[in-house]
Design a protein around this motif. Structure first.
Motif, short mmCIF file in Angstrom:
data_model
loop_
_atom_site.label_atom_id
_atom_site.label_comp_id
_atom_site.label_asym_id
_atom_site.label_seq_id
_atom_site.Cartn_x
_atom_site.Cartn_y
_atom_site.Cartn_z
N VAL A 24 12.40 -53.55 -33.06
CA VAL A 24 11.75 -52.24 -33.12
C VAL A 24 10.41 -52.33 -32.40
N LEU A 25 10.17 -51.38 -31.51
CA LEU A 25 8.85 -51.22 -30.89
C LEU A 25 8.22 -50.03 -31.58
N ASP A 26 7.28 -50.29 -32.47
CA ASP A 26 6.66 -49.24 -33.28
C ASP A 26 5.37 -48.78 -32.61
N LEU A 27 5.42 -47.59 -32.05
CA LEU A 27 4.25 -47.03 -31.36
C LEU A 27 3.51 -46.01 -32.22
N ARG A 28 3.86 -45.94 -33.49
CA ARG A 28 3.19 -44.99 -34.38
C ARG A 28 1.73 -45.39 -34.53
N GLY A 29 0.87 -44.40 -34.43
CA GLY A 29 -0.56 -44.65 -34.58
C GLY A 29 -1.26 -45.11 -33.32
N THR A 30 -0.54 -45.21 -32.21
CA THR A 30 -1.16 -45.65 -30.95
C THR A 30 -1.38 -44.45 -30.04
N ASN A 31 -2.32 -44.60 -29.12
CA ASN A 31 -2.58 -43.53 -28.16
C ASN A 31 -1.62 -43.66 -26.97
N ARG A 32 -1.65 -42.67 -26.10
CA ARG A 32 -0.69 -42.65 -24.99
C ARG A 32 -0.85 -43.84 -24.04
N PRO A 33 -2.07 -44.17 -23.57
CA PRO A 33 -2.18 -45.31 -22.65
C PRO A 33 -1.70 -46.64 -23.26
N THR A 34 -2.02 -46.87 -24.52
CA THR A 34 -1.58 -48.10 -25.19
C THR A 34 -0.07 -48.12 -25.33
N ASP A 59 4.96 -41.27 -33.57
CA ASP A 59 4.55 -40.27 -34.54
C ASP A 59 5.15 -38.89 -34.25
N PRO A 60 5.44 -38.13 -35.32
CA PRO A 60 5.86 -36.74 -35.13
C PRO A 60 4.66 -35.90 -34.69
N PRO A 61 4.88 -34.66 -34.25
CA PRO A 61 3.75 -33.83 -33.85
C PRO A 61 2.81 -33.60 -35.03
N PRO A 62 1.52 -33.45 -34.74
CA PRO A 62 0.57 -33.19 -35.83
C PRO A 62 0.82 -31.82 -36.46
N GLU A 63 0.33 -31.64 -37.65
CA GLU A 63 0.47 -30.37 -38.36
C GLU A 63 -0.04 -29.22 -37.49
N GLY A 64 0.75 -28.20 -37.33
CA GLY A 64 0.37 -27.06 -36.51
C GLY A 64 0.77 -27.21 -35.05
N GLY A 65 1.42 -28.32 -34.70
CA GLY A 65 1.88 -28.53 -33.32
C GLY A 65 0.94 -29.41 -32.53
N GLY A 66 1.40 -29.85 -31.42
CA GLY A 66 0.61 -30.72 -30.55
C GLY A 66 1.50 -31.69 -29.80
N GLU A 67 0.88 -32.52 -29.00
CA GLU A 67 1.64 -33.46 -28.17
C GLU A 67 2.13 -34.65 -28.97
#
Length: 113
Positions: A24-34, A59-67
């Motif tokens: 598993v490559l877990d990218l949860r909690g990381t920013n896009r460049p990382t 990560d799923p989209p933040p509450e209210g939508g987003g990237e």
């Protein structure tokens, strides 16, 4: 399932998820460049080893939508599929969260470039 081609047998088995992947490559909690750097590193290293399956989670989209990382990661994986680095690419089942199930081709199954 000896009477079906692998593609159709996999359809009957259902979607492959986190528990089916070898790693598993877990990218949860990381920013896009990382995340992109981690994914590119995994793809580059996979060219020199044996093929394996990887569940990539983010990560799923933040509450209210987003990237999310869905589109940028998806583009990188589709490009890798076109280059023959990725054999199989599909989204994770809903119960596993947002991400992809990827089968990396590895060194032994790829043709020399």
């Amino acid at each position: 399932m000896p009477h079906f081609e692998d593609f159709y047998a996999d359809k009957l088995r259902g979607s492959l998820g986190v528990t089916d992947a070898e790693s598993v490559l877990d990218l949860r909690g990381t920013n896009r460049p990382t995340s992109e750097a981690s994914l590119n590193d995994m793809l580059e290293r996979s060219r020199f080893g044996k093929g394996k399956t990887v569940a990539i989670r983010f990560d799923p989209p933040p509450e209210g939508g987003g990237e999310t990382l869905f589109q940028p990661v998806g583009r990188l994986l589709l490009d890798a599929k076109r280059k023959g680095i990725v054999d199989r690419l599909q989204t994770l089942p809903a119960g596993d969260g947002l991400g992809f199930y990827v089968a990396l081709a590895g060194k032994t199954t790829r043709s020399n470039e």
